[in-house]
Design a protein around this motif. Structure first.
Motif, PDB file in Angstrom:
ATOM      1  N   ALA A  79      56.982  40.159  37.063  1.00  0.00           N
ATOM      2  CA  ALA A  79      57.377  38.773  36.803  1.00  0.00           C
ATOM      3  C   ALA A  79      57.340  37.936  38.080  1.00  0.00           C
ATOM      4  N   VAL A  80      57.795  38.516  39.187  1.00  0.00           N
ATOM      5  CA  VAL A  80      57.793  37.785  40.457  1.00  0.00           C
ATOM      6  C   VAL A  80      56.366  37.476  40.898  1.00  0.00           C
ATOM      7  N   ILE A  81      55.481  38.459  40.803  1.00  0.00           N
ATOM      8  CA  ILE A  81      54.089  38.238  41.229  1.00  0.00           C
ATOM      9  C   ILE A  81      53.395  37.262  40.286  1.00  0.00           C
ATOM     10  N   GLU A  82      53.742  37.309  39.010  1.00  0.00           N
ATOM     11  CA  GLU A  82      53.179  36.333  38.063  1.00  0.00           C
ATOM     12  C   GLU A  82      53.570  34.917  38.467  1.00  0.00           C
ATOM     13  N   ARG A  83      54.827  34.721  38.835  1.00  0.00           N
ATOM     14  CA  ARG A  83      55.266  33.380  39.248  1.00  0.00           C
ATOM     15  C   ARG A  83      54.562  32.940  40.521  1.00  0.00           C
ATOM     16  N   ALA A  84      54.410  33.863  41.445  1.00  0.00           N
ATOM     17  CA  ALA A  84      53.753  33.525  42.712  1.00  0.00           C
ATOM     18  C   ALA A  84      52.287  33.163  42.481  1.00  0.00           C
ATOM     19  N   SER A  85      51.587  33.942  41.656  1.00  0.00           N
ATOM     20  CA  SER A  85      50.167  33.673  41.407  1.00  0.00           C
ATOM     21  C   SER A  85      49.972  32.392  40.614  1.00  0.00           C
ATOM     22  N   ALA A  86      50.928  32.067  39.742  1.00  0.00           N
ATOM     23  CA  ALA A  86      50.846  30.816  38.994  1.00  0.00           C
ATOM     24  C   ALA A  86      51.067  29.617  39.913  1.00  0.00           C
ATOM     25  N   ALA A  87      51.914  29.809  40.925  1.00  0.00           N
ATOM     26  CA  ALA A  87      52.188  28.720  41.868  1.00  0.00           C
ATOM     27  C   ALA A  87      51.014  28.473  42.799  1.00  0.00           C
ATOM     28  N   VAL A  88      50.259  29.536  43.104  1.00  0.00           N
ATOM     29  CA  VAL A  88      49.107  29.407  44.002  1.00  0.00           C
ATOM     30  C   VAL A  88      47.890  30.015  43.301  1.00  0.00           C
ATOM     31  N   PRO A  89      47.356  29.355  42.277  1.00  0.00           N
ATOM     32  CA  PRO A  89      46.281  29.942  41.463  1.00  0.00           C
ATOM     33  C   PRO A  89      44.981  30.159  42.224  1.00  0.00           C
TER      34      PRO A  89
ATOM     35  N   GLN B 196      46.071  37.239  43.006  1.00  0.00           N
ATOM     36  CA  GLN B 196      45.470  37.735  41.773  1.00  0.00           C
ATOM     37  C   GLN B 196      45.207  39.236  41.876  1.00  0.00           C
ATOM     38  N   PHE B 197      44.783  39.678  43.049  1.00  0.00           N
ATOM     39  CA  PHE B 197      44.546  41.103  43.271  1.00  0.00           C
ATOM     40  C   PHE B 197      45.852  41.884  43.162  1.00  0.00           C
ATOM     41  N   ARG B 198      46.902  41.366  43.778  1.00  0.00           N
ATOM     42  CA  ARG B 198      48.209  42.030  43.707  1.00  0.00           C
ATOM     43  C   ARG B 198      48.738  42.053  42.279  1.00  0.00           C
ATOM     44  N   LEU B 199      48.494  40.960  41.559  1.00  0.00           N
ATOM     45  CA  LEU B 199      48.928  40.900  40.164  1.00  0.00           C
ATOM     46  C   LEU B 199      48.173  41.938  39.335  1.00  0.00           C
ATOM     47  N   ALA B 200      46.883  42.066  39.570  1.00  0.00           N
ATOM     48  CA  ALA B 200      46.084  43.059  38.858  1.00  0.00           C
ATOM     49  C   ALA B 200      46.604  44.460  39.120  1.00  0.00           C
TER      50      ALA B 200
ATOM     51  N   ASP C 194      45.301  43.119  30.852  1.00  0.00           N
ATOM     52  CA  ASP C 194      45.764  42.082  31.781  1.00  0.00           C
ATOM     53  C   ASP C 194      45.262  42.361  33.195  1.00  0.00           C
ATOM     54  N   ALA C 195      45.275  43.634  33.576  1.00  0.00           N
ATOM     55  CA  ALA C 195      44.815  44.011  34.915  1.00  0.00           C
ATOM     56  C   ALA C 195      43.343  43.676  35.094  1.00  0.00           C
ATOM     57  N   MET C 196      42.524  43.980  34.104  1.00  0.00           N
ATOM     58  CA  MET C 196      41.095  43.708  34.221  1.00  0.00           C
ATOM     59  C   MET C 196      40.816  42.213  34.326  1.00  0.00           C
ATOM     60  N   LEU C 197      41.555  41.408  33.573  1.00  0.00           N
ATOM     61  CA  LEU C 197      41.380  39.958  33.657  1.00  0.00           C
ATOM     62  C   LEU C 197      41.773  39.441  35.041  1.00  0.00           C
ATOM     63  N   ALA C 198      42.859  39.985  35.583  1.00  0.00           N
ATOM     64  CA  ALA C 198      43.314  39.544  36.901  1.00  0.00           C
ATOM     65  C   ALA C 198      42.335  39.982  37.991  1.00  0.00           C
ATOM     66  N   TYR C 199      41.774  41.181  37.858  1.00  0.00           N
ATOM     67  CA  TYR C 199      40.753  41.612  38.821  1.00  0.00           C
ATOM     68  C   TYR C 199      39.536  40.687  38.753  1.00  0.00           C
ATOM     69  N   GLU C 200      39.134  40.312  37.546  1.00  0.00           N
ATOM     70  CA  GLU C 200      37.995  39.395  37.397  1.00  0.00           C
ATOM     71  C   GLU C 200      38.285  38.058  38.077  1.00  0.00           C
ATOM     72  N   ARG C 201      39.508  37.555  37.895  1.00  0.00           N
ATOM     73  CA  ARG C 201      39.876  36.284  38.537  1.00  0.00           C
ATOM     74  C   ARG C 201      39.846  36.423  40.046  1.00  0.00           C
ATOM     75  N   ALA C 202      40.360  37.539  40.562  1.00  0.00           N
ATOM     76  CA  ALA C 202      40.372  37.754  42.010  1.00  0.00           C
ATOM     77  C   ALA C 202      38.951  37.766  42.565  1.00  0.00           C
ATOM     78  N   ILE C 203      38.050  38.451  41.861  1.00  0.00           N
ATOM     79  CA  ILE C 203      36.660  38.536  42.315  1.00  0.00           C
ATOM     80  C   ILE C 203      35.974  37.171  42.255  1.00  0.00           C
ATOM     81  N   SER C 204      36.293  36.402  41.208  1.00  0.00           N
ATOM     82  CA  SER C 204      35.679  35.076  41.088  1.00  0.00           C
ATOM     83  C   SER C 204      36.144  34.151  42.212  1.00  0.00           C
TER      84      SER C 204
END
Length: 208
Positions: free
Chosen positions: A21-31, A37-41, A52-62
Motif C-alpha cells: 500500500a505504501v509503495i502504491e501511494r508513492a508510485s501514484a504520487a510520482v507516476p 514502478q519497478f519496486r511496486l512490481a 499486477d506485477a507484470m503490468l508494473a514491470y511493463e510500466r517500468a520498462i516503458s
C-alpha cells in the motif's frame, strides 16, 4: 524516500499488505518514476499478485528501457506462465545483453528458450547460470539445477538430467539444514524440489 523507508519498515514487521500500500501511494504520487514502478512490481510479485506485477514491470520498462532487471523479471514471469513467449524471449535477450555476467539473466534466457521447446539452445545459458551463482546461494542454485536437469531431459540426456536433479536435491538439503539452525521451519517443499525428486524417480525407473 520517506515512503520507501515506511515500506521497508512494514516489510521487516511482516506487514506485506501495508508495504504494498505504501509503495502504491508513492508510485501514484510520482507516476513518472521507473524506479518506483519497478519496486511496486517486485512488491506485487513477492505477494503473489502476478498480473499486477507484470503490468508494473511493463510500466517500468516503458519509462526506462535501461531497466534490465525489470526486463529479466518480466521475461521469467511470462515464461513461468507460458504466455507470450515471443515477448519473453525479446526481453530475456535484452536483459542478457545488458547484464552479460549476471546469473539471473543467464538462467532466465535459458528458461525461456526451454519453454519455447529449444532445450539444446537453453543448456548453455543454464550451465552458465549454474557457474555464475555462488555455491552458497542455495535456493538459486537449486532452481537453476532443476532448470538444467529439465533441459537435459528434454534433450534426451538422462544421465546428466539425473545428476543435476541430485544436485538440486542436495542444495535443498543444505538449505533445510541452514533453516533448521536458524529455527526456521520449511512447511512446504518448493516446486523445484518436487520436480527434481519426481524426475529422478522417473529416470531411475526408466533405467532399471
Amino acid at each position: 524516500s520517506a515512503q520507501l523507508t515506511l515500506a521497508d519498515l512494514a516489510r521487516r514487521e511482516g506487514d506485506n499488505d501495508e508495504m504494498v500500500a505504501v509503495i502504491e501511494r508513492a508510485s501514484a504520487a510520482v507516476p513518472e518514476s521507473s524506479d518506483l514502478q519497478f519496486r511496486l512490481a517486485q512488491a506485487y510479485e513477492s505477494n503473489g499478485r502476478r498480473s499486477d506485477a507484470m503490468l508494473a514491470y511493463e510500466r517500468a520498462i516503458s519509462l526506462n528501457a535501461d531497466l534490465a532487471m525489470a526486463k529479466n523479471n518480466l521475461a521469467y514471469m511470462l515464461a513461468e506462465a507460458g504466455t507470450d513467449l515471443d515477448r519473453a524471449l525479446e526481453l530475456a535477450q535484452q536483459a542478457k545483453e545488458q547484464l552479460p555476467d549476471d546469473g539471473n539473466a543467464a538462467d532466465t534466457l535459458g528458461w525461456v528458450l526451454l519453454k519455447r521447446g529449444l532445450p539444446s539452445a537453453a543448456i548453455g545459458y543454464l550451465e552458465e547460470a549454474a557457474e555464475r551463482f555462488p555455491k552458497e546461494a542455495l535456493e538459486a542454485q537449486g532452481i537453476v539445477r532443476n532448470h538444467l536437469a529439465q533441459a537435459y531431459e528434454a534433450n534426451e540426456d538422462g544421465a546428466k538430467a539425473s545428476a543435476e536433479s541430485r544436485r538440486a536435491l542436495e542444495y535443498f538439503e543444505q538449505l533445510s539444514k541452514v533453516a533448521s539452525e536458524r529455527k526456521i521451519e520449511i512447511t512446504n517443499e518448493p516446486d523445484w524440489v518436487k520436480e527434481s525428486r519426481e524426475r529422478l524417480q522417473r529416470l531411475e525407473s526408466a533405467a532399471s
